[in-house]
Design an enzyme around this catalytic site. Structure first.
Site, PDB file in Angstrom:
ATOM      1  N   THR A 149      27.037  47.991  30.918  1.00 32.45           N
ATOM      2  CA  THR A 149      26.574  49.369  30.724  1.00 32.45           C
ATOM      3  C   THR A 149      25.200  49.404  30.072  1.00 32.45           C
ATOM      4  O   THR A 149      24.501  50.407  30.135  1.00 32.45           O
ATOM      5  CB  THR A 149      27.595  50.176  29.894  1.00 32.45           C
ATOM      6  OG1 THR A 149      27.302  51.567  30.049  1.00 32.45           O
ATOM      7  CG2 THR A 149      27.564  49.824  28.419  1.00 32.45           C
ATOM      8  N   GLU A 169      28.222  49.669  19.841  1.00 34.68           N
ATOM      9  CA  GLU A 169      26.776  49.452  20.004  1.00 34.68           C
ATOM     10  C   GLU A 169      26.432  47.964  19.921  1.00 34.68           C
ATOM     11  O   GLU A 169      25.544  47.478  20.621  1.00 34.68           O
ATOM     12  CB  GLU A 169      25.983  50.234  18.942  1.00 34.68           C
ATOM     13  CG  GLU A 169      26.113  51.748  19.056  1.00 34.68           C
ATOM     14  CD  GLU A 169      25.434  52.326  20.294  1.00 34.68           C
ATOM     15  OE1 GLU A 169      24.773  51.585  21.024  1.00 34.68           O
ATOM     16  OE2 GLU A 169      25.614  53.544  20.542  1.00 34.68           O
ATOM     17  N   GLU A 173      20.023  56.459  32.710  1.00 32.00           N
ATOM     18  CA  GLU A 173      21.119  56.613  33.682  1.00 32.00           C
ATOM     19  C   GLU A 173      20.684  57.124  35.056  1.00 32.00           C
ATOM     20  O   GLU A 173      21.128  56.627  36.089  1.00 32.00           O
ATOM     21  CB  GLU A 173      22.216  57.523  33.100  1.00 32.00           C
ATOM     22  CG  GLU A 173      23.091  56.862  32.036  1.00 32.00           C
ATOM     23  CD  GLU A 173      22.451  56.767  30.656  1.00 32.00           C
ATOM     24  OE1 GLU A 173      21.311  57.263  30.497  1.00 32.00           O
ATOM     25  OE2 GLU A 173      23.083  56.203  29.744  1.00 32.00           O
ATOM     26  N   ARG A 197      24.852  46.075  23.186  1.00 34.07           N
ATOM     27  CA  ARG A 197      23.439  45.661  23.066  1.00 34.07           C
ATOM     28  C   ARG A 197      23.319  44.172  22.738  1.00 34.07           C
ATOM     29  O   ARG A 197      22.505  43.465  23.342  1.00 34.07           O
ATOM     30  CB  ARG A 197      22.735  46.485  21.981  1.00 34.07           C
ATOM     31  CG  ARG A 197      22.733  47.968  22.301  1.00 34.07           C
ATOM     32  CD  ARG A 197      21.852  48.744  21.355  1.00 34.07           C
ATOM     33  NE  ARG A 197      22.217  50.152  21.341  1.00 34.07           N
ATOM     34  CZ  ARG A 197      21.362  51.163  21.228  1.00 34.07           C
ATOM     35  NH1 ARG A 197      20.088  50.944  21.121  1.00 34.07           N
ATOM     36  NH2 ARG A 197      21.791  52.413  21.206  1.00 34.07           N
TER      37      ARG A 197
HETATM   38  C1  DMJ Z   1      23.085  52.873  26.449  1.00 38.61           C
HETATM   39  O1  DMJ Z   1      23.272  52.296  25.216  1.00 38.61           O
HETATM   40  C2  DMJ Z   1      24.233  52.579  27.375  1.00 38.61           C
HETATM   41  O2  DMJ Z   1      23.845  52.803  28.693  1.00 38.61           O
HETATM   42  C3  DMJ Z   1      25.458  53.406  27.059  1.00 38.61           C
HETATM   43  O3  DMJ Z   1      26.501  53.193  27.978  1.00 38.61           O
HETATM   44  C4  DMJ Z   1      25.105  54.876  27.049  1.00 38.61           C
HETATM   45  N1  DMJ Z   1      23.969  55.167  26.247  1.00 38.61           N
HETATM   46  C5  DMJ Z   1      22.788  54.326  26.292  1.00 38.61           C
HETATM   47  C6  DMJ Z   1      21.719  54.786  27.251  1.00 38.61           C
HETATM   48  O4  DMJ Z   1      21.567  56.109  27.412  1.00 38.61           O
END
Ligand code: DMJ
Length: 452
Positions: free
Chosen positions: A441, A114, A357, A118
């Protein structure tokens, strides 16, 4: 698809973009503007009730810090969206807050994944977009504090690390958390000219890939000390999802051929065993990694990242079909549940966590097909989120998409991803030329500013 009040006016701009020899796609200034208004609504809630903390609890209007002390999760995650939206007052305030107060010299243990997606990702894109070296210094300090996760017998990372002592914990890890670091650590290596971060994150991916089954699949949990799988369920959902995403994007950003090969092989197996046909629709469920036997017919909001990655990998046909299935899932109850059984079309996990997503996939599909229906989908997503998740002060996730009961949380990825992808979907190429960056991501745009 249903139309659900698609009443906005999109401007068709047909001149050729200087970066790409393709006509620009229609953009929707009014909708882009309304996303910005909603961003400001949520941001002002954070600013008024949780300034300097990790996040705002939107119903109780209380601040929330993940580890008892703040790591400035929301401002760091949100900063590049603020810049993209051209919010200069908010950008100046957030930058001052981060650079004056953020320190990683904290007596806490954190979940590496995380923090990498982030904070490390957010600091790197902030540095690239804003130009201030202090963002990179913070990223480097954080990267160094996280590196001990890789000190395991296999080179695959532990899940938790103490920011001051480097003490690691939890040898049971999953492919998403093991693999989703190469874009951030790799970029840190390129920008600091210190190869250590790239090497460690890449080795973890290679070690994981080496433990795939004979039919080419990975499971959900592995012991990173022994290299033994402890849960052999294979899918593209949470705990595995971004492992595949990073294999392909490491090829895009770094030209890493080995990663491309691992993606191609991995996705071949995913399409052979995990993909599923129901009623003429394409879904991806759960199988055993060794036998390929189907274990469940579940799909959810996290799985909805796959059409975006399929587009990047050139498989636009599968991406289009899967996005249609995801859109049906969204429309079951007017907003997307965390998980459904696609056989019975019944909800299996009822929350909506303000996830991005399916919007991210609409954004990619719009570019790859030029079909305005993906902007219409975006309009539906925005309307649903506004209708059910907006609160007096900000936005709240839903405890239950059937009852629409709200819950007291607003994840930082709502700023970093959900609103960013909506904004970009309605203003294609205006803000950020498509293909000029690789999104992590967590939707932090990374620009290749280095030579191979
Ligand atoms: C985000 O923190 C990122 O996209 C991660 O890869 C998956 N979960 C959350 C969003 O849903």
């Amino acid at each position: 698809m249903t139309n659900r009040g698609y009443s906005f006016l999109c401007l068709v701009v047909l001149h050729v973009s200087p970066l790409f020899s393709q006509p620009r796609l229609p953009h929707c200034p009014a909708l882009a503007e309304s996303v910005k208004v909603e961003f400001l609504h949520a941001w002002n809630g954070y600013r008024n009730y949780a300034w300097g903390h990790d996040a705002l609890k939107p119903l109780s209007k209380q601040p929330h810090d993940w580890y008892g002390v703040s790591l400035y999760m929301t401002p760091v995650d949100a900063f590049d969206t603020i810049l993209l939206m051209g919010l200069s007052k908010e950008a100046a305030e957030a930058k001052k807050l981060i650079l004056d107060s953020l320190s990683f010299n904290k007596n806490i243990e954190v979940q590496a994944f995380e923090i990498i997606i982030r904070l490390l990702g957010g600091l790197l894109s902030s540095h690239q977009m804003d130009g201030d070296e202090r963002f990179l210094k913070l990223a480097e300090d954080l990267g160094n504090r996280l590196l001990p996760i890789y000190n395991s017998p296999t080179g695959m990372p532990y899940r938790y690390v103490h920011l001051q002592t480097g003490k690691t914990r939890d040898a049971r890890n999953n492919p998403a958390e093991i693999g989703t670091a190469l874009l951030e650590f790799g970029t840190l290596s390129k920008l600091t000219r210190n190869p250590i971060y790239y090497e460690k994150a890449k080795k973890a991916l290679v070690e994981l890939y080496a433990r795939r089954s004979k039919i080419g699949l990975v499971g959900t949990w592995i012991n990173i000390e022994t290299g033994e799988w402890v849960n052999t369920r294979s899918h593209i959902s949470g705990a595995i999802d971004s492992y595949y995403e990073y294999l392909f994007k490491a090829w895009l950003l770094f030209g890493d051929k080995e990663c491309k090969l691992m993606y191609d092989e991995g996705m071949k197996a995913v399409n052979a065993y995990i993909a599923d046909e129901k009623r003429g629709e394409l879904w991806y469920g759960v199988v055993d990694m060794h036998s390929g036997n189907r274990l469940a017919t579940t799909y959810g909001s996290l799985d909805a990242f796959l059409p975006a990655v399929l587009c990047l990998g050139g498989d636009v046909e599968r991406a289009k079909r899967l996005q249609e299935s995801g859109y049906n899932m969204w429309n079951l109850h007017g907003i997307e549940p965390e998980m459904i059984d696609y056989d019975s079309m019944k909800v299996r996990a009822a929350e909506y966590h303000l996830r991005p997503e399916i919007i991210e996939s609409a954004y990619y599909l719009y570019y790859y097909t030029g079909d305005v229906k993906y902007q219409k989908m975006g309009d539906t997503f925005l309307k649903s989120i506004k209708t059910y998740c907006r609160t007096e002060t900000a936005y709240a996730y839903l405890k239950n998409v059937v009852t629409k009961e709200q819950a007291d949380g607003m994840e930082s990825f709502f700023f970093a991803e959900t609103l960013k992808y909506l904004y970009l979907l309605f203003s294609p190429g205006e803000t950020l030329p498509f293909g000029s960056v690789v999104f992590t991501t967590e939707a932090h745009p990374i620009r290749k500013t280095w030579k191979e």
